[in-house]
Enzyme design. Structure first.
Site, mmCIF file in Angstrom:
data_model
loop_
_atom_site.group_PDB
_atom_site.id
_atom_site.type_symbol
_atom_site.label_atom_id
_atom_site.label_comp_id
_atom_site.label_asym_id
_atom_site.label_seq_id
_atom_site.Cartn_x
_atom_site.Cartn_y
_atom_site.Cartn_z
ATOM 1 N N CYS A 121 0.811 -1.475 -0.025
ATOM 2 C CA CYS A 121 -0.065 -0.253 0.125
ATOM 3 C C CYS A 121 1.008 1.367 0.038
ATOM 4 O O CYS A 121 1.891 1.140 0.527
ATOM 5 C CB CYS A 121 -0.630 0.001 1.407
ATOM 6 S SG CYS A 121 -2.021 1.420 1.276
ATOM 7 N N CYS A 131 -3.619 6.393 -0.161
ATOM 8 C CA CYS A 131 -3.134 4.895 -0.649
ATOM 9 C C CYS A 131 -2.984 4.715 -2.018
ATOM 10 O O CYS A 131 -2.451 3.735 -2.538
ATOM 11 C CB CYS A 131 -3.994 3.696 -0.024
ATOM 12 S SG CYS A 131 -4.459 3.924 1.539
ATOM 13 N N LYS A 196 -11.904 -4.262 3.669
ATOM 14 C CA LYS A 196 -11.336 -3.536 4.500
ATOM 15 C C LYS A 196 -12.306 -2.021 4.660
ATOM 16 O O LYS A 196 -12.552 -1.609 3.580
ATOM 17 C CB LYS A 196 -9.952 -2.951 3.907
ATOM 18 C CG LYS A 196 -9.182 -2.067 4.751
ATOM 19 C CD LYS A 196 -7.794 -1.821 4.286
ATOM 20 C CE LYS A 196 -7.147 -0.633 5.175
ATOM 21 N NZ LYS A 196 -5.834 -0.500 4.691
ATOM 22 N N ARG A 206 -2.148 4.753 12.239
ATOM 23 C CA ARG A 206 -1.580 5.731 11.457
ATOM 24 C C ARG A 206 -0.773 6.687 12.205
ATOM 25 O O ARG A 206 0.092 7.184 11.752
ATOM 26 C CB ARG A 206 -3.039 6.523 11.325
ATOM 27 C CG ARG A 206 -3.808 5.812 10.128
ATOM 28 C CD ARG A 206 -4.880 6.467 9.463
ATOM 29 N NE ARG A 206 -5.888 5.717 8.636
ATOM 30 C CZ ARG A 206 -6.997 5.897 8.540
ATOM 31 N NH1 ARG A 206 -7.652 7.043 8.651
ATOM 32 N NH2 ARG A 206 -7.838 5.150 7.586
ATOM 33 N N GLU A 234 -16.699 -7.696 -2.734
ATOM 34 C CA GLU A 234 -15.335 -7.548 -2.713
ATOM 35 C C GLU A 234 -14.626 -8.890 -2.594
ATOM 36 O O GLU A 234 -13.488 -8.847 -3.374
ATOM 37 C CB GLU A 234 -14.869 -6.700 -1.472
ATOM 38 C CG GLU A 234 -15.298 -5.285 -1.639
ATOM 39 C CD GLU A 234 -14.339 -4.344 -2.287
ATOM 40 O OE1 GLU A 234 -13.159 -4.976 -2.964
ATOM 41 O OE2 GLU A 234 -14.602 -3.043 -2.719
ATOM 42 N N LYS A 249 -11.382 -6.962 7.670
ATOM 43 C CA LYS A 249 -10.678 -5.952 8.616
ATOM 44 C C LYS A 249 -11.392 -4.988 9.053
ATOM 45 O O LYS A 249 -11.940 -4.320 7.914
ATOM 46 C CB LYS A 249 -9.336 -5.550 7.905
ATOM 47 C CG LYS A 249 -8.644 -4.487 8.607
ATOM 48 C CD LYS A 249 -7.194 -4.062 7.997
ATOM 49 C CE LYS A 249 -6.412 -3.047 8.443
ATOM 50 N NZ LYS A 249 -5.613 -2.394 7.699
ATOM 51 N N SER A 275 -5.123 -2.132 15.211
ATOM 52 C CA SER A 275 -4.651 -1.218 16.296
ATOM 53 C C SER A 275 -5.320 -0.963 17.222
ATOM 54 O O SER A 275 -5.098 -1.074 18.631
ATOM 55 C CB SER A 275 -3.656 -0.112 15.493
ATOM 56 O OG SER A 275 -4.494 0.644 14.807
HETATM 57 C C1 PBG Z 1 -2.414 0.509 5.157
HETATM 58 C C2 PBG Z 1 -2.932 0.108 6.180
HETATM 59 C C3 PBG Z 1 -3.681 0.303 7.325
HETATM 60 C C4 PBG Z 1 -3.752 -0.665 8.242
HETATM 61 C C5 PBG Z 1 -2.930 -1.826 7.853
HETATM 62 N N1 PBG Z 1 -2.616 -1.160 6.287
HETATM 63 C C6 PBG Z 1 -4.140 1.578 7.822
HETATM 64 C C7 PBG Z 1 -5.079 2.472 7.106
HETATM 65 O O1 PBG Z 1 -5.870 1.875 5.836
HETATM 66 O O2 PBG Z 1 -5.361 3.761 7.391
HETATM 67 C C8 PBG Z 1 -4.391 -0.709 9.616
HETATM 68 C C9 PBG Z 1 -3.793 -1.590 10.550
HETATM 69 C C10 PBG Z 1 -4.115 -1.400 12.251
HETATM 70 O O3 PBG Z 1 -4.998 -0.489 12.436
HETATM 71 O O4 PBG Z 1 -3.940 -2.171 12.870
HETATM 72 N N2 PBG Z 1 -3.179 0.803 4.259
#
Ligand code: PBG
Length: 327
Positions: A121, A131, A196, A206, A234, A249, A275
């Site tokens: 990404c 992204c 996602k 972030r 998707e 996710k 996270s």
């Molecule tokens: C990158 C990405 C993100 C996460 C994984 N890959 C962040 C986003 O899309 O803003 C989030 C992972 C997490 O919160 O643990 N695009």
């Protein structure tokens, strides 16, 4: 059918041993993937403020962490790069000596059996934090695809075992599959972040990855939280494009989506315990408001019960320790 008093469901809950005999779902350390944040520079191991217990590592500091992970028998890591001097097109994402490309080589050297999965990404590498590349104030889907393909290919060339696109562009799985196959990487699987959601639970990540969008948000490419039929579309799209494993996710606010995907598709399914889900547990247990061990194992079990085969989680190391202890 018997009923009370002949029927007593409590009979099978009398002891740990009997509960274990009839237990329907177990989390196994072999299901876990541990995310790692790698930064540019040397001699760095720095805890991330919003994610206690999770660190930024420079490449030279990875070896010890990798040793621990392999000793704990965690089968896989998922790599994220954190860089300075970003540009509009995320050039550092596909640089042959970029931080991820170097990390892959270092990890494969230290632990050849450990599965190295890479996040594909651009948001951690673009100056605007989106992204993909920007045109007319929005992320341009089709112009982003070749860059993602280039990034995935550079990971494979550095020795990655699996690539995991998380950008949510249409067509990226196909573009990545074509690039890998055209360069002899036919046997590298794609773990697609197929479903996602545009979620506020990514907040701590972030901060950790320095990937907050500088304008707007990700709602024009990540999914809208109310939708579940769209989630199936998707998944279907990513499977048709060549995904080997699909992902939902975040995990906890979307357990129903995990179940629906599990019941609809016969593909291996991953769930990302993100996270924000991690930080909530850490914050409350630090206050003494929750028992961290019990809550973590309950959460991981719920993700398995919902139907995930693979769980990506920042709790992987502690969970691996707890799971290997004799009860
Ligand atoms: C990158 C990405 C993100 C996460 C994984 N890959 C962040 C986003 O899309 O803003 C989030 C992972 C997490 O919160 O643990 N695009």
């Amino acid at each position: 059918m018997p009923t009370f008093p002949e029927l007593r469901l409590r009979r099978l809950r009398k002891s740990e041993a009997i509960r274990s005999l009839v237990s329907e779902n177990q989390v196994d350390v072999g299901d876990l993937v541990y995310p790692l944040f790698v930064v540019e520079g040397k001699g760095i191991k720095k805890e991330i403020d919003s994610m206690p217990g999770i660190y930024h590592f420079s490449v030279d500091k990875l070896a010890k962490e990798i040793d621990e992970i392999t000793l704990l028998k965690i089968p896989a890591v998922l790599l994220f790069g954190v860089v300075k001097n970003k540009d509009e097109v995320g050039s550092k994402a596909y640089h042959p000596r970029g931080v991820i490309q170097q990390s892959i080589r270092a990890i494969k050297k230290a632990a050849p059996e450990l599965i190295v999965v890479t996040d594909v990404c651009l948001c951690e590498y673009t100056s605007h934090g989106h992204c993909g590349v920007i045109a007319n104030g929005d992320v341009d889907n089709d112009r982003t695809l070749p860059l993602l393909a280039k990034m995935a290919l550079s990971h494979a060339q550095a020795g990655a075992d699996m690539v995991a696109p998380s950008d949510m562009m249409d067509g990226r799985v196909k573009a990545i599959r074509q690039a890998l196959d055209a360069n002899g990487f036919n046997d590298i699987p794609i773990l697609a972040y197929a479903v996602k959601y545009a979620s506020a639970f990514y907040g701590p990540f972030r901060e950790a990855a320095g990937s907050t969008p500088q304008f707007g948000n990700r709602r024009s490419y990540q999914m809208d939280p109310p939708n579940v039929r769209e989630a199936l579309r998707e998944i279907e799209q990513d499977i048709k494009e060549g995904a080997d494993i699909v992902m939902v996710k975040p995990a906890l606010a979307y357990l129903d989506v995990i179940r629906k995907v599990r019941d609809t598709f016969n593909y291996p399914l991953a769930a990302y315990n993100v996270s924000g889900e991690y930080s909530m547990v850490k914050a409350a247990s630090r206050q003494g408001w929750l028992n961290e061990r019990q809550v973590v194992l309950e959460i991981l079990t719920s993700i398995k019960r919902a139907g995930a085969d693979i769980i990506i989680t920042y709790h992987a190391k502690v969970a691996a320790r707890w799971l290997s202890e004799i009860k």
